[in-house]
Design an enzyme around this catalytic site. Structure first.
Site, PDB file in Angstrom:
ATOM      1  N   GLY A   9       0.890  -1.238   0.257  1.00 20.35           N
ATOM      2  CA  GLY A   9       0.143   0.132   0.040  1.00 20.35           C
ATOM      3  C   GLY A   9       0.733   1.185   0.175  1.00 20.35           C
ATOM      4  CB  CYS A  42      -9.194   7.359  -1.984  1.00 21.71           C
ATOM      5  SG  CYS A  42      -8.386   7.250  -0.369  1.00 21.71           S
ATOM      6  CB  ALA A 114       3.577  -1.640   5.255  1.00 21.86           C
ATOM      7  CD  GLU A 181     -23.096   5.698  10.516  1.00 17.00           C
ATOM      8  OE1 GLU A 181     -22.811   5.091  11.472  1.00 17.00           O
ATOM      9  OE2 GLU A 181     -22.365   5.353   9.235  1.00 17.00           O
ATOM     10  CE1 TYR A 279      12.804   2.376  11.368  1.00 17.24           C
ATOM     11  CE2 TYR A 279      13.702   0.183  11.313  1.00 17.24           C
ATOM     12  CZ  TYR A 279      14.016   1.726  11.416  1.00 17.24           C
ATOM     13  OH  TYR A 279      15.190   2.475  11.897  1.00 17.24           O
ATOM     14  N   GLY A 282       1.618   2.797   8.260  1.00 12.49           N
ATOM     15  CA  GLY A 282       0.296   2.716   7.670  1.00 12.49           C
ATOM     16  C   GLY A 282      -0.804   2.436   8.708  1.00 12.49           C
TER      17      GLY A 282
END
Length: 449
Positions: A9, A42, A114, A181, A279, A282
């Site tokens: 990603g 997105c 990640a 919702e 490490y 994200g």
């Protein structure tokens, strides 16, 4: 030095690309379960709705492109084990071979986790029927787009940005759409109820049905979805999209012995986990809120990219830190642009912070200039006048205004300083008095009363 990155990603690929920029010698291998890399999730709603012609257009680079730059992308692969005591991972290839061979082992000097997030699927009856989709990857988007070609009624569960963008997009291609919702407003994480109502009214004006205060109860059908039930409301639906948020993917980090916090993988400001040579970046990591200092999540591509750059610099022996987040967001829902940064009035109250609110209803350009559009601005300010949050809704120029306020919040600018700032002006692009200034002036009146 060999660096292994799990996840392709925004965070993972940013680590790989920037590390290669800083060092030509380091060996970089990236593992991903997908066959495509370097795309923005997105953008998926805009392909489904037809604003973008195809999913191929949102793929920025191929694995071969990275290969030419000395980054080995292992597509359609799943990392199943991380043995941090031995500095190795074990993975398998998932290219359709069910009789997969024994796990392949690879050693590393440094590991970057990640792994991002996974879609939360409400545990309700019928969530596994055909016609029910999650929306996270290009593959998910392609399935939805294909299914929508023969659909007439869609129910989208979840009124966050992705859910609303999808709702508008599906309506535009001729499908009857309901967005549900469980909370009492749309965009509950980003907007206060008064601003959220403006978005709701816009969507309803476009023919999208909005149902609030009702959770998904079940999905009904024989093999294929035929009806969605939210609360006591039954709706015919041959397409159901579960846009109900994501959860951090932390299993590999946990297996590696990394500390896990209340929200996700614990990292320091250098993006290092509790394991010295591992490490994490994200959606899988927890961060700190830049105003309250509390732990939070920031599942945005912009955050992942910033974290990736920090991790890459530190891996390359440079020095970089990741700052606490303000969670700047912007969304385009039809013609409407919606942006926010920092605290909402509601979240401030939940954190015991007393605030005043400044509002303005203005125009994006000089009132006499053709094409000027209404713009609503809301500032949330502390009792000393410090700006803590901002929400903006208009049909143009929202992103850049939110970015300006993000800088103001980060620098702890006060309302009176906003009113004294120098803003640019030209009739085709702005008003002589900026809407943010008007909102700040409104807040100052309340502060002085």
């Amino acid at each position: 030095m060999r660096v292994v990155v799990i996840g392709s990603g925004a965070g993972g690929l940013t680590v790989a690309s920037n590390l290669r920029k800083y060092s030509k010698e380091v060996e970089i291998t990236v593992f991903t379960m997908e066959d495509k890399v370097a795309y923005s999730p997105c953008a998926i709603p805009y392909v489904i709705g037809g604003d973008i012609d195809s999913f191929e257009e949102i793929v920025m680079h191929t694995p071969e492109y990275y290969g030419k730059h000395g980054i080995n992308i292992v597509t359609e692969s799943e990392v199943l084990e991380v043995a941090s005591s031995q500095n190795l991972i074990k993975y398998r290839l998932i290219n359709g071979d069910e009789s997969a061979p024994e796990l392949i082992t690879l050693k590393y000097d440094y590991l970057v986790i990640a792994t991002g997030g996974y879609p939360f699927i409400p545990p309700v009856e019928g969530n596994d029927l055909e016609g029910v989709f999650k929306v996270r990857t290009i593959e998910d988007g392609a399935k939805i787009k294909e299914w929508s070609k023969t659909s007439s009624k869609a129910v989208i569960v979840g009124a966050g940005a992705i859910g609303l963008e999808l709702g508008y997009g599906l309506k535009q291609i001729g499908i009857e759409v309901s967005v549900t919702e469980m909370l009492p407003q749309v965009l509950p994480r980003s907007l206060d109820p008064d601003m959220a109502l403006k978005v709701q009214e816009y969507l309803e004006g476009q023919g999208v049905r909005i149902i609030l205060n009702n959770a998904l109860t079940k999905i009904v059908g024989v093999d294929v979805a035929e009806e969605a039930v939210v609360g006591d409301i039954k709706m015919d639906a041959d397409l159901v999209i579960l846009s109900t948020g994501v959860r951090p993917s932390i299993e590999l980090a946990k297996q590696a012995g990394c500390n896990i916090g209340d929200m996700g993988v614990v990292v320091n400001e250098r993006m290092e986990t509790s394991v010295s040579n591992i490490y994490a970046v994200g959606d899988c990591v927890e961060v700190h809120d830049g105003i309250t200092g509390q732990k939070t999540l920031s599942p945005f591509g912009t955050t992942a990219v910033r974290q990736g750059k920090v991790a890459a610099k530190n891996l390359a022996g440079k020095d970089a830190v990741f700052r606490p987040v303000l969670n700047s967001v912007v969304s385009k829902i039809g013609e409407l642009e919606v942006g926010a940064v920092g605290l909402t009035e509601e979240s401030a109250k939940m954190n015991g912070i007393e605030v005043v609110v400044g509002k303005s209803q203005a125009l994006t350009r000089a009132r006499y200039y053709p094409g000027c559009k209404p713009i609503d601005t809301k500032l949330i300010c502390g009792l000393d006048g410090t700006i803590l949050g901002c929400q903006i809704i208009a049909k143009e120029t929202v992103a850049e205004r939110v970015d300006t306020m993000a800088m103001a919040i980060a620098k702890q600018v006060k309302c009176n300083e906003i009113t004294e700032m120098e803003f640019s002006y030209a009739p085709p692009v702005s008003m002589v008095v900026d809407p943010a200034v008007m909102a700040a002036e409104d807040a100052l009146k309340k502060l002085s009363s």
